[in-house]
Design a protein around this motif. Structure first.
Motif, short mmCIF file in Angstrom:
data_model
loop_
_atom_site.label_atom_id
_atom_site.label_comp_id
_atom_site.label_asym_id
_atom_site.label_seq_id
_atom_site.Cartn_x
_atom_site.Cartn_y
_atom_site.Cartn_z
N PHE A 15 0.75 -1.07 0.03
CA PHE A 15 -0.15 0.04 0.16
C PHE A 15 0.77 1.31 0.13
CE2 PHE A 15 -2.68 -3.29 1.48
CZ PHE A 15 -4.12 -2.94 1.06
N GLU A 16 0.30 2.28 -0.34
CA GLU A 16 1.00 3.77 -0.43
C GLU A 16 0.21 4.60 0.20
OE1 GLU A 16 3.39 5.55 -3.73
OE2 GLU A 16 1.33 6.39 -3.78
N SER A 17 0.71 5.17 1.29
CA SER A 17 -0.09 6.19 2.05
C SER A 17 0.56 7.64 2.06
CB SER A 17 -0.04 5.57 3.41
OG SER A 17 -0.85 6.58 4.37
N ASP A 18 -0.24 8.57 1.64
CA ASP A 18 0.01 9.90 1.78
C ASP A 18 -0.29 10.65 3.10
OD1 ASP A 18 -2.62 10.59 1.93
OD2 ASP A 18 -2.79 11.46 0.08
N ILE A 27 4.02 1.07 2.48
CA ILE A 27 3.60 -0.18 3.66
C ILE A 27 3.55 -1.66 2.97
CG2 ILE A 27 1.71 -0.79 5.27
CD1 ILE A 27 0.66 2.15 5.07
N ASP A 28 4.23 -2.32 3.58
CA ASP A 28 4.20 -3.80 3.12
C ASP A 28 4.29 -4.77 4.29
OD1 ASP A 28 4.22 -5.93 1.47
OD2 ASP A 28 5.86 -5.31 0.00
N THR A 29 4.44 -6.18 3.84
CA THR A 29 4.86 -7.02 5.05
C THR A 29 5.90 -7.88 4.43
OG1 THR A 29 3.78 -8.43 6.63
CG2 THR A 29 2.93 -8.56 4.08
N SER A 41 6.28 -1.99 7.74
CA SER A 41 5.15 -2.83 8.25
C SER A 41 4.18 -1.84 9.09
CB SER A 41 5.46 -4.02 9.02
OG SER A 41 6.13 -3.60 10.33
N PRO A 42 3.27 -2.03 9.28
CA PRO A 42 2.24 -1.19 10.06
C PRO A 42 2.63 -1.12 11.63
CG PRO A 42 0.92 -2.41 8.52
CD PRO A 42 2.36 -3.09 8.43
N LYS A 43 3.03 -2.00 12.22
CA LYS A 43 3.55 -2.02 13.22
C LYS A 43 4.85 -1.18 13.69
CE LYS A 43 0.60 -5.69 15.05
NZ LYS A 43 0.42 -6.61 14.18
N ALA A 44 5.75 -1.68 12.54
CA ALA A 44 6.82 -0.69 12.80
C ALA A 44 6.67 0.80 12.45
CB ALA A 44 7.93 -1.36 11.54
#
Length: 140
Positions: A15-18, A27-29, A41-44
């Motif tokens: 995903f790409e977040s702005d 964002i990836d896993t 990663s979202p948690k990182a």
């Protein structure tokens, strides 16, 4: 005041977040979880947000105090719960200051102001995790 970000699916699990300033982050896993390991990663990203928020505070306060350091790092470690949904139940933040004749009292005051007063992300983390702080002074 509201903050809005748009997160767009790119491919696979990426995903790409702005954000309102126009900057973007991937964002990836991990590969073992089906991703390509091409972004945070979202948690990182949560740990990075905590460190970034507090770091901005610390540097701003040090600038007002006219205190300079050679380098400054924040190492943030989160411990996840065993069961789903896995979340951080404890977080340890280490502030590392590098330089000659470091004014430890002023550095500690800057960290304390961030931790206790200014950092909103730190306050959010306290709602779901035990947050501990450590300061290291590394003379060079």
């Amino acid at each position: 005041m509201n903050h809005t970000v748009t997160t767009t699916w790119k491919q696979n699990l990426q995903f790409e977040s702005d954000n309102p300033s126009g900057h973007k982050v991937l964002i990836d896993t991990s590969v073992e979880n089906g991703g390509q390991n091409s972004g945070l990663s979202p948690k990182a990203m949560m740990l990075s947000s905590l460190a970034g928020c507090s770091g901005l505070d610390v540097i701003s306060v040090l600038n007002k105090m006219k205190v300079q350091v050679d380098d400054f790092k924040i190492i943030t470690t989160g411990e996840l719960t065993e069961e789903h949904p896995k979340h951080y139940h404890s977080v340890h933040v280490v502030y590392q200051f590098f330089g000659k004749e470091l004014p430890q009292d002023k550095l500690k005051k800057a960290v304390d102001l961030s931790v206790e007063k200014y950092c909103g992300v730190m306050e959010m983390f306290r709602k779901f995790a035990e947050v501990t702080i450590e300061i290291e002074y590394i003379e060079s």
